[in-house]
Design a protein around this motif. Structure first.
Motif, PDB file in Angstrom:
ATOM      1  N   LEU A 295      28.730 -12.740 -15.790  1.00 46.51           N
ATOM      2  CA  LEU A 295      29.447 -11.466 -15.786  1.00 46.51           C
ATOM      3  C   LEU A 295      30.807 -11.571 -15.101  1.00 46.51           C
ATOM      4  CD1 LEU A 295      26.587  -8.919 -14.973  1.00 46.51           C
ATOM      5  CD2 LEU A 295      27.563  -9.492 -17.208  1.00 46.51           C
ATOM      6  N   GLY A 296      30.968 -12.520 -14.215  1.00 43.40           N
ATOM      7  CA  GLY A 296      32.263 -12.714 -13.577  1.00 43.40           C
ATOM      8  C   GLY A 296      32.531 -11.761 -12.435  1.00 43.40           C
ATOM      9  N   THR A 297      33.799 -11.696 -12.035  1.00 46.48           N
ATOM     10  CA  THR A 297      34.180 -10.976 -10.826  1.00 46.48           C
ATOM     11  C   THR A 297      34.226  -9.460 -10.981  1.00 46.48           C
ATOM     12  OG1 THR A 297      36.521 -11.250 -11.405  1.00 46.48           O
ATOM     13  CG2 THR A 297      35.521 -12.945  -9.998  1.00 46.48           C
ATOM     14  N   ALA A 298      34.083  -8.970 -12.195  1.00 43.02           N
ATOM     15  CA  ALA A 298      34.074  -7.519 -12.388  1.00 43.02           C
ATOM     16  C   ALA A 298      32.776  -6.889 -11.883  1.00 43.02           C
ATOM     17  CB  ALA A 298      34.274  -7.177 -13.863  1.00 43.02           C
ATOM     18  N   PHE A 299      31.790  -7.736 -11.577  1.00 48.30           N
ATOM     19  CA  PHE A 299      30.492  -7.256 -11.125  1.00 48.30           C
ATOM     20  C   PHE A 299      30.083  -8.002  -9.855  1.00 48.30           C
ATOM     21  CE2 PHE A 299      30.773  -6.381 -15.589  1.00 48.30           C
ATOM     22  CZ  PHE A 299      30.176  -5.137 -15.745  1.00 48.30           C
ATOM     23  N   GLU A 300      29.372  -7.302  -9.010  1.00 44.99           N
ATOM     24  CA  GLU A 300      28.838  -7.880  -7.783  1.00 44.99           C
ATOM     25  C   GLU A 300      27.317  -7.919  -7.889  1.00 44.99           C
ATOM     26  OE1 GLU A 300      28.761  -6.991  -2.950  1.00 44.99           O
ATOM     27  OE2 GLU A 300      29.696  -5.592  -4.358  1.00 44.99           O
ATOM     28  N   ALA A 301      26.719  -9.081  -7.617  1.00 45.20           N
ATOM     29  CA  ALA A 301      25.268  -9.226  -7.768  1.00 45.20           C
ATOM     30  C   ALA A 301      24.628  -9.664  -6.460  1.00 45.20           C
ATOM     31  CB  ALA A 301      24.948 -10.240  -8.864  1.00 45.20           C
ATOM     32  N   LYS A 302      23.451  -9.128  -6.207  1.00 46.23           N
ATOM     33  CA  LYS A 302      22.632  -9.568  -5.081  1.00 46.23           C
ATOM     34  C   LYS A 302      21.166  -9.417  -5.470  1.00 46.23           C
ATOM     35  CE  LYS A 302      22.513  -5.140  -2.593  1.00 46.23           C
ATOM     36  NZ  LYS A 302      22.767  -4.469  -1.286  1.00 46.23           N
ATOM     37  N   VAL A 303      20.290  -9.995  -4.661  1.00 48.34           N
ATOM     38  CA  VAL A 303      18.855  -9.968  -4.951  1.00 48.34           C
ATOM     39  C   VAL A 303      18.113  -9.461  -3.730  1.00 48.34           C
ATOM     40  CG1 VAL A 303      16.831 -11.365  -5.520  1.00 48.34           C
ATOM     41  CG2 VAL A 303      19.029 -11.880  -6.585  1.00 48.34           C
ATOM     42  N   GLU A 304      17.117  -8.617  -3.971  1.00 48.40           N
ATOM     43  CA  GLU A 304      16.241  -8.186  -2.878  1.00 48.40           C
ATOM     44  C   GLU A 304      14.807  -8.099  -3.382  1.00 48.40           C
ATOM     45  OE1 GLU A 304      16.250  -3.332  -2.786  1.00 48.40           O
ATOM     46  OE2 GLU A 304      17.871  -4.354  -1.701  1.00 48.40           O
ATOM     47  N   LEU A 305      13.849  -8.160  -2.454  1.00 40.45           N
ATOM     48  CA  LEU A 305      12.440  -8.039  -2.784  1.00 40.45           C
ATOM     49  C   LEU A 305      11.992  -6.590  -2.663  1.00 40.45           C
ATOM     50  CD1 LEU A 305      10.796 -11.076  -0.946  1.00 40.45           C
ATOM     51  CD2 LEU A 305      10.772 -10.680  -3.406  1.00 40.45           C
ATOM     52  N   GLU A 306      11.111  -6.176  -3.566  1.00 41.10           N
ATOM     53  CA  GLU A 306      10.487  -4.870  -3.366  1.00 41.10           C
ATOM     54  C   GLU A 306       9.520  -4.996  -2.176  1.00 41.10           C
ATOM     55  OE1 GLU A 306       7.123  -4.633  -3.972  1.00 41.10           O
ATOM     56  OE2 GLU A 306       6.990  -6.618  -4.837  1.00 41.10           O
ATOM     57  N   PRO A 307       9.081  -3.883  -1.602  1.00 44.04           N
ATOM     58  CA  PRO A 307       8.335  -3.926  -0.341  1.00 44.04           C
ATOM     59  C   PRO A 307       7.059  -4.755  -0.358  1.00 44.04           C
ATOM     60  CG  PRO A 307       9.136  -1.708  -0.724  1.00 44.04           C
ATOM     61  CD  PRO A 307       9.451  -2.497  -1.967  1.00 44.04           C
ATOM     62  N   ALA A 308       6.404  -4.900  -1.495  1.00 47.45           N
ATOM     63  CA  ALA A 308       5.177  -5.707  -1.549  1.00 47.45           C
ATOM     64  C   ALA A 308       5.466  -7.196  -1.609  1.00 47.45           C
ATOM     65  CB  ALA A 308       4.328  -5.288  -2.752  1.00 47.45           C
ATOM     66  N   GLY A 309       6.714  -7.572  -1.864  1.00 51.60           N
ATOM     67  CA  GLY A 309       7.087  -8.981  -1.903  1.00 51.60           C
ATOM     68  C   GLY A 309       6.641  -9.721  -3.146  1.00 51.60           C
ATOM     69  N   ALA A 310       6.279  -9.005  -4.208  1.00 51.92           N
ATOM     70  CA  ALA A 310       5.804  -9.646  -5.433  1.00 51.92           C
ATOM     71  C   ALA A 310       6.890  -9.750  -6.504  1.00 51.92           C
ATOM     72  CB  ALA A 310       4.608  -8.884  -5.999  1.00 51.92           C
ATOM     73  N   TYR A 311       7.909  -8.891  -6.414  1.00 54.13           N
ATOM     74  CA  TYR A 311       8.954  -8.862  -7.440  1.00 54.13           C
ATOM     75  C   TYR A 311      10.336  -8.896  -6.788  1.00 54.13           C
ATOM     76  CZ  TYR A 311       5.249  -7.327 -10.593  1.00 54.13           C
ATOM     77  OH  TYR A 311       4.089  -7.245 -11.318  1.00 54.13           O
ATOM     78  N   TRP A 312      11.200  -9.735  -7.346  1.00 58.27           N
ATOM     79  CA  TRP A 312      12.611  -9.672  -7.027  1.00 58.27           C
ATOM     80  C   TRP A 312      13.245  -8.516  -7.782  1.00 58.27           C
ATOM     81  CZ3 TRP A 312      13.960 -12.614  -3.151  1.00 58.27           C
ATOM     82  CH2 TRP A 312      13.416 -13.884  -2.990  1.00 58.27           C
ATOM     83  N   PHE A 313      14.335  -8.000  -7.247  1.00 55.49           N
ATOM     84  CA  PHE A 313      15.195  -7.109  -8.013  1.00 55.49           C
ATOM     85  C   PHE A 313      16.620  -7.636  -7.950  1.00 55.49           C
ATOM     86  CE2 PHE A 313      11.719  -4.267  -8.412  1.00 55.49           C
ATOM     87  CZ  PHE A 313      12.006  -3.556  -9.584  1.00 55.49           C
ATOM     88  N   LEU A 314      17.142  -7.933  -9.137  1.00 55.92           N
ATOM     89  CA  LEU A 314      18.535  -8.322  -9.273  1.00 55.92           C
ATOM     90  C   LEU A 314      19.348  -7.037  -9.378  1.00 55.92           C
ATOM     91  CD1 LEU A 314      20.802 -10.407  -9.792  1.00 55.92           C
ATOM     92  CD2 LEU A 314      20.173 -10.332 -12.225  1.00 55.92           C
ATOM     93  N   LEU A 315      20.245  -6.837  -8.415  1.00 57.25           N
ATOM     94  CA  LEU A 315      21.060  -5.632  -8.355  1.00 57.25           C
ATOM     95  C   LEU A 315      22.490  -5.991  -8.717  1.00 57.25           C
ATOM     96  CD1 LEU A 315      19.694  -4.156  -4.999  1.00 57.25           C
ATOM     97  CD2 LEU A 315      18.895  -3.696  -7.336  1.00 57.25           C
TER      98      LEU A 315
END
Length: 320
Positions: A295-315
């Protein structure tokens, strides 16, 4: 008599709770041992398949009276995680005709990935409200446009709309490939959103196949928040990247995309893969971030875990 039936059901419930509490620790020990034995052979397709077939023959086939196991394993709609399976997971109850059936139904409903389904639903509610507040602050608008891909029963919509403190006006677009899932999503969510004295938003349901989205079906729809909590568990990298590009093109400036994906873990895989014949694509944190790299620099991406720690979320946030 009805009285005797009530007495029998209460006795069955009491016995079921007792059996569940006594059996669950032993089940976890067996599950972890089975996962540890299988994991070293993950790259060996022949041996992996043979182990799965043996598990199904010796274990799964004897547990098909447990509703959640039966639904996920038999896949009447062609895939394990359909709307009915999700309903069982959300309920997290002791369901089934016998004590054993109820106990094993509950075992599966309390697996980390199942708990993660419930927690990610709550997380999507939090994101929705946060994005509405952002839209109000940045644009002064009372209306927020939200898109849910692979929506299933969309329980989060109903829970938000029934909150007595609810104030926002959300315009939801719910997309799923299964018409029956959309029927439930609309039937159960529309009265909650439009009922009472205060209209709490709008809802529309679209029966759209994945290939139609990839071909740009939604490209002209501007959304403030887009989420797909469970869809990316099934998408290979190339397909996932292609879909992300389309979604990014449908995002308003400042908007957010939230994409869930099962996390790589040494035990989480065993119940879905071996007991239920339910194959997911697990990713680690770096692999999640790689999905957004084109996507390049027009978008900012980070990753976090949902509270149960079973799924990542790409934001993925579109920069202003």
């Amino acid at each position: 008599s009805a009285f005797q039936d009530d007495v029998d059901e209460l006795a069955l419930e009491e016995l079921t709770h007792y059996a569940y509490e006594r059996m669950h620790p032993h089940w976890l020990e067996l599950r972890d041992a089975a996962a540890a034995a299988a994991l070293p052979h993950r790259g060996d397709t022949v041996r992996w398949t043979a182990m799965k077939k043996m598990t199904e023959r010796l274990v799964s086939h004897d547990l098909l009276e447990a509703p959640l196991i039966e639904r996920a394993y038999r896949k009447p709609l062609g895939y394990a995680g359909d709307f009915r399976t999700m309903t069982f997971v959300y309920a997290n109850a002791l369901e089934g005709p016998s004590v054993v059936d109820r106990v094993f139904h509950k075992f599966v409903a309390t697996e980390p990935l199942a708990e993660g389904v419930r927690r990610r639903k709550d997380l999507m509610k939090q994101y929705t409200l946060a994005e509405h507040r952002r839209v109000q602050m940045e644009r002064g608008s009372a209306h927020t446009r939200v898109l849910s891909l692979g929506c299933g029963p969309a329980l989060e919509v109903r829970e938000l709309a029934k909150d007595p403190d609810w104030r926002p006006t959300i315009h939801w677009t719910l997309v799923d490939q299964e018409p029956r899932a959309l029927s439930i999503a609309y039937t159960e969510n529309f009265p909650a959103i439009r009922g009472g004295e205060q209209r709490r938003g709008e809802i529309r349901c679209l029966n759209v196949q994945l290939r139609e989205i990839k071909d740009g079906f939604l490209i002209k729809e501007p959304f403030d928040f887009i989420y797909a909590a469970g869809l990316f568990d099934y998408l290979p990298t190339k397909t996932a990247m292609s879909l992300i590009r389309v979604l990014a093109g449908s995002l308003n400036v400042g908007g957010l995309i939230a994409l869930g994906n099962a996390r790589v873990d040494s035990t989480h895989f065993w119940v879905p893969e071996f007991l239920l014949d339910w194959t997911l694509l697990y990713r680690d944190e770096a692999q999640m971030l790689d999905l957004a790299a084109p996507l390049g620099t027009a978008f900012e991406a980070k990753v976090e875990l949902e509270p149960a720690g079973a799924y990542w979320f790409l934001l993925i946030r579109r920069r202003a």
